[in-house]
Design a protein around this motif. Structure first.
Motif, short mmCIF file in Angstrom:
data_model
loop_
_atom_site.label_atom_id
_atom_site.label_comp_id
_atom_site.label_asym_id
_atom_site.label_seq_id
_atom_site.Cartn_x
_atom_site.Cartn_y
_atom_site.Cartn_z
N GLY A 185 -3.40 -1.02 5.68
CA GLY A 185 -2.45 -1.86 6.25
C GLY A 185 -2.87 -3.13 4.98
O GLY A 185 -3.52 -2.96 3.73
N ALA A 186 -1.50 -4.25 4.84
CA ALA A 186 -1.35 -5.40 4.08
C ALA A 186 -2.79 -5.79 3.76
O ALA A 186 -3.60 -6.40 4.60
CB ALA A 186 -0.44 -6.06 4.04
N GLY A 187 -3.36 -5.89 2.52
CA GLY A 187 -5.18 -6.80 2.44
C GLY A 187 -5.77 -5.72 3.31
O GLY A 187 -7.09 -6.58 2.52
N ARG A 223 1.94 -3.81 -5.25
CA ARG A 223 2.43 -5.22 -6.07
C ARG A 223 2.65 -6.24 -5.02
O ARG A 223 3.00 -7.63 -6.31
CB ARG A 223 3.58 -4.92 -6.86
CG ARG A 223 3.04 -3.36 -7.34
CD ARG A 223 4.74 -2.92 -8.49
NE ARG A 223 4.18 -2.01 -9.53
CZ ARG A 223 5.34 -1.30 -10.21
NH1 ARG A 223 6.67 -1.38 -10.33
NH2 ARG A 223 5.02 -0.13 -10.95
N SER A 224 1.93 -6.85 -3.92
CA SER A 224 2.41 -8.27 -4.04
C SER A 224 1.58 -9.05 -4.30
O SER A 224 1.46 -10.44 -3.87
CB SER A 224 1.97 -8.31 -2.67
OG SER A 224 1.06 -7.30 -1.70
N ALA A 232 -9.56 -5.21 -7.04
CA ALA A 232 -10.53 -5.43 -6.79
C ALA A 232 -9.89 -4.67 -5.58
O ALA A 232 -10.80 -4.00 -4.43
CB ALA A 232 -10.50 -6.78 -6.53
N LEU A 233 -8.76 -4.59 -5.40
CA LEU A 233 -8.56 -4.22 -3.22
C LEU A 233 -8.71 -3.07 -3.60
O LEU A 233 -8.57 -2.14 -2.54
CB LEU A 233 -7.29 -5.05 -2.95
CG LEU A 233 -6.87 -4.17 -1.63
CD1 LEU A 233 -7.90 -4.29 -0.48
CD2 LEU A 233 -5.10 -4.94 -1.07
N ASP A 272 3.83 2.75 1.64
CA ASP A 272 3.52 3.63 0.82
C ASP A 272 2.24 3.88 -0.08
O ASP A 272 1.78 4.72 -0.30
CB ASP A 272 4.54 4.27 0.23
CG ASP A 272 5.57 4.69 1.35
OD1 ASP A 272 5.43 5.36 2.51
OD2 ASP A 272 6.54 5.24 0.74
N ASN A 273 2.16 2.63 -1.18
CA ASN A 273 1.19 2.32 -2.31
C ASN A 273 0.28 1.87 -1.40
O ASN A 273 -0.62 2.16 -2.58
CB ASN A 273 2.03 1.70 -2.79
CG ASN A 273 3.85 1.68 -3.38
OD1 ASN A 273 3.12 3.66 -3.71
ND2 ASN A 273 4.19 1.42 -4.03
#
Length: 302
Positions: A185-187, A223-224, A232-233, A272-273
């Motif tokens: 998921g995002a982040g 790329r957010s 790092a993520l 997807d990324n």
């Protein structure tokens, strides 16, 4: 009694010399030369029948896949096109009606006939019942019919071993497990229950296959965020996956853990990324195919 014994001995001798290649276009083993061979491992199980003057008939069950059957021949004896598949009675069981299984396509290759799981099981069931599955197709070199006949003699004695082998197969094979993708998921760096199931399959396979010498774990992001934060993520995602693999038993020295941030997107969709990919490398495989900067986006599909 001597006359009766003589007649019985003659009948036994006659049966012993019966062989399926009675005609020029028929290929099959008789009682005296019918052989089946069992090959077994956690990766695949096979029952192979040598068909004199033709080649081999093989039942093959690969880990993670369904049963398949194929004919294999070094010479192209059958003309490509539609043939017939029939379950016949062997010559020593006259009067038993044959059972037609329909058309079968004959290809121009060293494996001219390949059957799916359903038809493969029909052939196996026929052999268990003492019948002789037969493939018939026009000859490559003339208008006569080529008949390839499977003998049931010595087949059933290997069944217990074959069934035990199938029950012990791994749930996946190398082609199914050599590339995997764990989405995030995002982040997030959290793994889901389905992720753990996939990773457990990877561990199970790697522990069973000593030829797997390297496990690549590559973390990615969308790329957010900033370039520094994304790097790092992606590192945290790769480490989360690697830590679980090591916890489950893969030695750290077999792991190559890398982080790429947003450098290698696999599509225009951000979801997807956000991923970590796991790829296996066997001994003898070209290492350059595993590099993250060599066509990596395509490999990341898993």
């Amino acid at each position: 009694m001597k006359i009766a014994f003589s007649i019985a001995a003659m009948m036994s001798l006659t049966l012993a010399t019966v062989s399926y290649p009675v005609m020029a276009g028929s290929y099959g083993a008789g009682i005296e030369n019918s052989r089946w061979y069992l090959s077994e491992s956690v990766f695949d199980c096979s029952l192979t029948h040598e068909v004199p003057r033709y080649g081999r008939a093989v039942f093959h069950h690969r880990a993670g896949e369904d049963l398949a059957f194929y004919l294999e021949s070094d010479s192209q004896l059958m003309r490509p096109g539609e043939g017939r598949l029939v379950i016949e009675a062997p010559v020593w069981r006259p009067g038993v009606a044959p059972r037609a299984l329909g058309a079968v396509y004959v290809e121009s290759s060293n494996r001219p006939v390949t059957l799916d799981a359903r038809r493969s099981m029909q052939l196996m069931t026929g052999l268990i019942a003492g019948m002789a599955p037969t493939v018939t197709r026009q000859a490559w070199y003339s208008d006569e019919a080529i008949r390839v006949i499977l003998s049931n003699i010595n087949f059933s004695r290997l069944l217990d071993g074959y069934r035990a082998c199938v029950s012990g197969l791994l749930p996946v094979n190398y082609d199914q497990i050599k590339r995997s993708r764990i989405p995030f998921g995002a982040g997030s760096v959290a793994l889901s229950p389905s992720d753990y199931e996939r990773l457990d399959l990877i561990v199970l396979y790697v522990q069973a296959d000593p030829t797997v010498e390297r496990v690549f774990v590559d973390g990615h992001t969308d790329r957010s965020g900033s370039r520094i934060n994304n790097r790092a993520l992606s590192e945290a995602r790769a480490n989360a996956v690697a830590a679980y693999l090591m916890e489950r038993g893969i030695p750290a020295e077999r792991l190559t853990v890398r982080s790429h941030g947003d450098q290698y997107p696999m599509s225009r969709r951000a979801a997807d990324n956000r991923r970590t990919t796991i790829r296996l490398q066997r001994q003898g495989e070209r290492p350059e195919l595993q590099r993250a900067d060599n066509g990596y986006a395509g490999d990341a599909n898993g």
